[in-house]
Design a protein around this motif. Structure first.
Motif, PDB file in Angstrom:
ATOM      1  N   LEU A   1       5.876   1.830   6.413  1.00  0.00           N
ATOM      2  CA  LEU A   1       6.410   2.233   5.120  1.00  0.00           C
ATOM      3  C   LEU A   1       7.595   3.190   5.306  1.00  0.00           C
ATOM      4  O   LEU A   1       8.592   3.102   4.588  1.00  0.00           O
ATOM      5  N   ASP A   2       7.498   4.090   6.298  1.00  0.00           N
ATOM      6  CA  ASP A   2       8.627   4.986   6.578  1.00  0.00           C
ATOM      7  C   ASP A   2       9.861   4.205   7.017  1.00  0.00           C
ATOM      8  O   ASP A   2      10.981   4.533   6.623  1.00  0.00           O
ATOM      9  N   ASP A   3       9.670   3.161   7.845  1.00  0.00           N
ATOM     10  CA  ASP A   3      10.795   2.305   8.242  1.00  0.00           C
ATOM     11  C   ASP A   3      11.460   1.700   7.007  1.00  0.00           C
ATOM     12  O   ASP A   3      12.683   1.650   6.913  1.00  0.00           O
ATOM     13  N   LEU A   4      10.625   1.226   6.075  1.00  0.00           N
ATOM     14  CA  LEU A   4      11.149   0.561   4.880  1.00  0.00           C
ATOM     15  C   LEU A   4      11.840   1.540   3.940  1.00  0.00           C
ATOM     16  O   LEU A   4      12.796   1.171   3.252  1.00  0.00           O
ATOM     17  N   ARG A   5      11.369   2.761   3.903  1.00  0.00           N
ATOM     18  CA  ARG A   5      12.044   3.765   3.074  1.00  0.00           C
ATOM     19  C   ARG A   5      13.417   4.109   3.660  1.00  0.00           C
ATOM     20  O   ARG A   5      14.355   4.377   2.921  1.00  0.00           O
ATOM     21  N   ALA A   6      13.532   4.106   4.993  1.00  0.00           N
ATOM     22  CA  ALA A   6      14.812   4.399   5.645  1.00  0.00           C
ATOM     23  C   ALA A   6      15.786   3.226   5.532  1.00  0.00           C
ATOM     24  O   ALA A   6      16.992   3.428   5.446  1.00  0.00           O
ATOM     25  N   ASP A   7      15.261   2.015   5.554  1.00  0.00           N
ATOM     26  CA  ASP A   7      16.090   0.801   5.467  1.00  0.00           C
ATOM     27  C   ASP A   7      15.383  -0.170   4.524  1.00  0.00           C
ATOM     28  O   ASP A   7      14.646  -1.045   4.963  1.00  0.00           O
ATOM     29  N   PRO A   8      15.573   0.002   3.197  1.00  0.00           N
ATOM     30  CA  PRO A   8      14.800  -0.771   2.219  1.00  0.00           C
ATOM     31  C   PRO A   8      14.993  -2.280   2.356  1.00  0.00           C
ATOM     32  O   PRO A   8      16.091  -2.750   2.666  1.00  0.00           O
ATOM     33  N   PRO A   9      13.923  -3.023   2.132  1.00  0.00           N
ATOM     34  CA  PRO A   9      14.017  -4.481   2.188  1.00  0.00           C
ATOM     35  C   PRO A   9      14.866  -5.031   1.046  1.00  0.00           C
ATOM     36  O   PRO A   9      15.115  -4.352   0.052  1.00  0.00           O
ATOM     37  N   GLY A  10      15.291  -6.269   1.220  1.00  0.00           N
ATOM     38  CA  GLY A  10      16.086  -6.940   0.202  1.00  0.00           C
ATOM     39  C   GLY A  10      15.302  -7.174  -1.074  1.00  0.00           C
ATOM     40  O   GLY A  10      14.078  -7.022  -1.119  1.00  0.00           O
ATOM     41  N   PHE A  11      16.023  -7.531  -2.116  1.00  0.00           N
ATOM     42  CA  PHE A  11      15.459  -7.849  -3.426  1.00  0.00           C
ATOM     43  C   PHE A  11      14.722  -6.670  -4.052  1.00  0.00           C
ATOM     44  O   PHE A  11      13.904  -6.846  -4.942  1.00  0.00           O
ATOM     45  N   GLY A  12      14.951  -5.442  -3.570  1.00  0.00           N
ATOM     46  CA  GLY A  12      14.265  -4.280  -4.134  1.00  0.00           C
ATOM     47  C   GLY A  12      12.767  -4.301  -3.888  1.00  0.00           C
ATOM     48  O   GLY A  12      11.996  -3.722  -4.655  1.00  0.00           O
ATOM     49  N   GLN A  13      12.323  -4.937  -2.810  1.00  0.00           N
ATOM     50  CA  GLN A  13      10.887  -5.117  -2.576  1.00  0.00           C
ATOM     51  C   GLN A  13      10.173  -3.870  -2.061  1.00  0.00           C
ATOM     52  O   GLN A  13       8.954  -3.884  -1.923  1.00  0.00           O
ATOM     53  N   LEU A  14      10.901  -2.784  -1.816  1.00  0.00           N
ATOM     54  CA  LEU A  14      10.233  -1.555  -1.404  1.00  0.00           C
ATOM     55  C   LEU A  14       9.201  -1.134  -2.446  1.00  0.00           C
ATOM     56  O   LEU A  14       8.088  -0.728  -2.098  1.00  0.00           O
ATOM     57  N   ASP A  15       9.534  -1.261  -3.718  1.00  0.00           N
ATOM     58  CA  ASP A  15       8.586  -0.898  -4.786  1.00  0.00           C
ATOM     59  C   ASP A  15       7.296  -1.697  -4.690  1.00  0.00           C
ATOM     60  O   ASP A  15       6.205  -1.167  -4.892  1.00  0.00           O
ATOM     61  N   VAL A  16       7.406  -2.974  -4.381  1.00  0.00           N
ATOM     62  CA  VAL A  16       6.225  -3.831  -4.265  1.00  0.00           C
ATOM     63  C   VAL A  16       5.360  -3.368  -3.096  1.00  0.00           C
ATOM     64  O   VAL A  16       4.133  -3.241  -3.213  1.00  0.00           O
ATOM     65  N   VAL A  17       5.991  -3.094  -1.949  1.00  0.00           N
ATOM     66  CA  VAL A  17       5.239  -2.655  -0.768  1.00  0.00           C
ATOM     67  C   VAL A  17       4.591  -1.299  -1.031  1.00  0.00           C
ATOM     68  O   VAL A  17       3.429  -1.079  -0.662  1.00  0.00           O
ATOM     69  N   GLU A  18       5.301  -0.397  -1.684  1.00  0.00           N
ATOM     70  CA  GLU A  18       4.714   0.918  -2.001  1.00  0.00           C
ATOM     71  C   GLU A  18       3.536   0.785  -2.965  1.00  0.00           C
ATOM     72  O   GLU A  18       2.513   1.461  -2.790  1.00  0.00           O
ATOM     73  N   ARG A  19       3.650  -0.070  -3.964  1.00  0.00           N
ATOM     74  CA  ARG A  19       2.522  -0.285  -4.887  1.00  0.00           C
ATOM     75  C   ARG A  19       1.322  -0.867  -4.151  1.00  0.00           C
ATOM     76  O   ARG A  19       0.183  -0.453  -4.365  1.00  0.00           O
ATOM     77  N   ALA A  20       1.572  -1.835  -3.274  1.00  0.00           N
ATOM     78  CA  ALA A  20       0.486  -2.435  -2.498  1.00  0.00           C
ATOM     79  C   ALA A  20      -0.170  -1.387  -1.601  1.00  0.00           C
ATOM     80  O   ALA A  20      -1.408  -1.317  -1.512  1.00  0.00           O
ATOM     81  N   ALA A  21       0.642  -0.556  -0.942  1.00  0.00           N
ATOM     82  CA  ALA A  21       0.097   0.489  -0.065  1.00  0.00           C
ATOM     83  C   ALA A  21      -0.760   1.460  -0.857  1.00  0.00           C
ATOM     84  O   ALA A  21      -1.842   1.867  -0.395  1.00  0.00           O
ATOM     85  N   ALA A  22      -0.318   1.858  -2.043  1.00  0.00           N
ATOM     86  CA  ALA A  22      -1.097   2.763  -2.879  1.00  0.00           C
ATOM     87  C   ALA A  22      -2.434   2.139  -3.269  1.00  0.00           C
ATOM     88  O   ALA A  22      -3.482   2.806  -3.250  1.00  0.00           O
ATOM     89  N   LEU A  23      -2.419   0.856  -3.619  1.00  0.00           N
ATOM     90  CA  LEU A  23      -3.664   0.173  -3.976  1.00  0.00           C
ATOM     91  C   LEU A  23      -4.605   0.075  -2.775  1.00  0.00           C
ATOM     92  O   LEU A  23      -5.812   0.272  -2.906  1.00  0.00           O
ATOM     93  N   LEU A  24      -4.052  -0.216  -1.619  1.00  0.00           N
ATOM     94  CA  LEU A  24      -4.880  -0.315  -0.402  1.00  0.00           C
ATOM     95  C   LEU A  24      -5.435   1.042  -0.004  1.00  0.00           C
ATOM     96  O   LEU A  24      -6.583   1.143   0.419  1.00  0.00           O
ATOM     97  N   ASP A  25      -4.631   2.106  -0.146  1.00  0.00           N
ATOM     98  CA  ASP A  25      -5.120   3.457   0.140  1.00  0.00           C
ATOM     99  C   ASP A  25      -6.253   3.827  -0.804  1.00  0.00           C
ATOM    100  O   ASP A  25      -7.262   4.388  -0.381  1.00  0.00           O
ATOM    101  N   ALA A  26      -6.111   3.520  -2.094  1.00  0.00           N
ATOM    102  CA  ALA A  26      -7.145   3.827  -3.077  1.00  0.00           C
ATOM    103  C   ALA A  26      -8.411   3.045  -2.771  1.00  0.00           C
ATOM    104  O   ALA A  26      -9.522   3.556  -2.906  1.00  0.00           O
ATOM    105  N   GLU A  27      -8.256   1.808  -2.337  1.00  0.00           N
ATOM    106  CA  GLU A  27      -9.415   0.967  -1.994  1.00  0.00           C
ATOM    107  C   GLU A  27     -10.140   1.514  -0.779  1.00  0.00           C
ATOM    108  O   GLU A  27     -11.364   1.515  -0.706  1.00  0.00           O
ATOM    109  N   ALA A  28      -9.397   2.035   0.206  1.00  0.00           N
ATOM    110  CA  ALA A  28      -9.999   2.583   1.426  1.00  0.00           C
ATOM    111  C   ALA A  28     -10.802   3.835   1.141  1.00  0.00           C
ATOM    112  O   ALA A  28     -11.775   4.132   1.816  1.00  0.00           O
ATOM    113  N   VAL A  29     -10.425   4.583   0.108  1.00  0.00           N
ATOM    114  CA  VAL A  29     -11.122   5.810  -0.263  1.00  0.00           C
ATOM    115  C   VAL A  29     -12.476   5.514  -0.887  1.00  0.00           C
ATOM    116  O   VAL A  29     -13.417   6.261  -0.741  1.00  0.00           O
ATOM    117  N   ARG A  30     -12.580   4.370  -1.572  1.00  0.00           N
ATOM    118  CA  ARG A  30     -13.828   4.035  -2.259  1.00  0.00           C
ATOM    119  C   ARG A  30     -14.975   3.814  -1.348  1.00  0.00           C
ATOM    120  O   ARG A  30     -15.088   3.586  -0.294  1.00  0.00           O
TER     121      ARG A  30
END
Length: 167
Positions: free
Chosen positions: A138-167
């Motif tokens: 995710l840090d790599d992607l923040r430094a060099d964002p993916p095409g099509f503005g997909q950083l937002d999608v990856v960040e949302r997915a990471a947040a959902l996966l982090d929340a799921e891991a906490v459960r």
């Protein structure tokens, strides 16, 4: 129309008229989500950019079949698709036609369904759209964002996966 593809003229009319349904794949190593796999692909507005594997649905194609087709088109037999980690998309997002915040694609208003899929083996790109492959944090992607503005999608997915891991 043959094999689910429209003529260039019909496709241009569709792109200008209605949202286009797409699938994207968040490629991960089995049991891990700290890095995601990206392909280097041409974009219509940014030149070659790292991006999620994906593309549009064909007529009468199921989402899971579209994910499988996009995987095969990107990797061929070199990288084995493992199980999808969820039967449903992890993230559903729209891509704007302007360059506002979030995903964007100047060609079309798109609705993208992003699936989390494990890859087994060593990835090698296959076909004409995928030019190269890399793993990125995710840090790599923040430094060099993916095409099509997909950083937002990856960040949302990471947040959902982090929340799921906490459960």
């Amino acid at each position: 129309m043959t094999d689910g593809w429209l003529s260039a003229q019909a496709w241009a009319t569709v792109q200008a008229s209605v949202p286009v349904m797409c699938v994207d794949i968040l490629v991960c190593r089995p049991g891990r989500t700290d890095t995601v796999g990206l392909i280097l692909r041409p974009t219509p507005h940014q030149g070659p950019r790292w991006a999620l594997v994906g593309g549009r649905l064909l007529r009468d194609e199921r989402l899971d079949a579209a994910v499988d087709r996009q995987w095969r088109e990107a990797f061929g037999p070199s990288f084995v698709r493992g199980r999808d980690r969820a039967a449903a998309p992890l993230v559903v997002e729209y891509a704007r036609t302007d360059h506002g915040p979030g995903p964007h694609d100047p060609r079309q208003h798109a609705i993208s369904t992003t699936f989390l899929v494990d890859g087994h083996g060593e990835p090698h790109v296959h076909g004409t759209e995928a030019l190269d492959f890399r793993w990125a944090t995710l840090d790599d992607l923040r430094a060099d964002p993916p095409g099509f503005g997909q950083l937002d999608v990856v960040e949302r997915a990471a947040a959902l996966l982090d929340a799921e891991a906490v459960r």
